[in-house]
Design an enzyme around this catalytic site. Sequence first.
Site, PDB file in Angstrom:
ATOM      1  N   LYS A 105       7.709   2.313   3.127  1.00 34.60           N
ATOM      2  CA  LYS A 105       8.039   1.316   2.095  1.00 34.60           C
ATOM      3  C   LYS A 105       9.515   0.924   2.181  1.00 34.60           C
ATOM      4  O   LYS A 105       9.867  -0.256   2.092  1.00 34.60           O
ATOM      5  CB  LYS A 105       7.700   1.884   0.702  1.00 34.60           C
ATOM      6  N   GLN A 158       5.954   8.192  -6.071  1.00 38.52           N
ATOM      7  CA  GLN A 158       4.958   8.460  -5.027  1.00 38.52           C
ATOM      8  C   GLN A 158       3.993   9.556  -5.489  1.00 38.52           C
ATOM      9  O   GLN A 158       4.423  10.648  -5.863  1.00 38.52           O
ATOM     10  CB  GLN A 158       5.673   8.868  -3.722  1.00 38.52           C
ATOM     11  N   ASP A 174       3.671  -0.853  -8.759  1.00 38.04           N
ATOM     12  CA  ASP A 174       2.427  -0.272  -8.258  1.00 38.04           C
ATOM     13  C   ASP A 174       1.243  -0.777  -9.087  1.00 38.04           C
ATOM     14  O   ASP A 174       0.089  -0.597  -8.707  1.00 38.04           O
ATOM     15  CB  ASP A 174       2.469   1.265  -8.365  1.00 38.04           C
TER      16      ASP A 174
END
Length: 291
Positions: free
Chosen positions: A52, A96, A119
């Site tokens: 990312k 994460q 997200d």
Amino acid sequence: MKILDGKKIFSDIKSELKKEVSNLKKNNLKSPHLAAVLIGNNPASLTYVNAKVRACKEIGFGSTVITLPQEISQTDLLKEIDELNNSKKIDGIIVQLPIPSHIDENTVIHRISYKKDVDGFHPINLGRMVLGLPCFLPATPFGIITLIEKYNIQTLGQKCLVIGRSNIVGTPISILMSRNKNFGNCTVTLAHSKTKNLKSLSLDSDIIIVAIGSPHFLKKEMVKKSAVVIDVGIHRIPSELKRSGFELIGDVHTDVSDLASYMTPVPGGVGPMTIASLLKNTLYSAKKVIY
Ligand code: NAD
């Protein structure tokens, strides 16, 4: 069988985003900035965060990685998130997953400001998604619908089977595939661990999206000819043939490619599309398109 090439579409999206960044700069506006919180030293999580950050660098986004020890308390983690929520520099925040078991995942997800929730896991974004309102779409489902759209795959009136009902993939993609917009309009069945007669459901489906976390679960005998098959699963399997010592496989057996009309590879299918969506959401946040 045609490959749904997530890697190529990701590359195209990065080129578009690069142009967006230079337009922002021309107008003296700052580049979008993503903050990634990484807890502990899970190698898969480190790989995902690195991918990312690398993508951010390639397209000119700023990025910050906050690395925290496995044993961090929930209170200290929430303080870190509050700082990121309040920072003017940061447009998007991701934590994460998975996070250590002594920390409540929902409490963490809910603490991220929904305005920086790139997200798309926050209940406000999921609720807006269900209602068809502007929101950060959950990254993996957003990536899947982008991929299907880019390949002009017909969805209207098609029978779509989603296998797996997680909050981050199965449940939201089942809603996106069924909604009454330009994209969607499928008749969706959501299958899960308690579903009976899964094989008869999958044999009757035009589009099958598999997100269960079980290696090579969907096999050729479960798929009808010309079905479109989307494989969300990612598993690291030890392999002596690979220099890294492991290979990546999905929830779908490779023999399904004998029958499918379109299919995503693993790696190079849904994975890169998830990162593409994360970057798009970060841009939307920086441009205050979603508020
Ligand atoms: P999860 O583990 O949270 O949920 C799995 C779901 O599958 C559950 O709803 C369960 O009911 C269902 N299930 C389990 N066994 C089943 C069976 N035999 N038959 C029918 N349903 C069954 O999963 P998740 O977080 O959605 O992840 C699924 C997979 O996708 C994992 O391999 C994960 O690593 C991968 N993933 C990939 C990406 C990506 O970007 N490519 C993103 C998220 C998740």
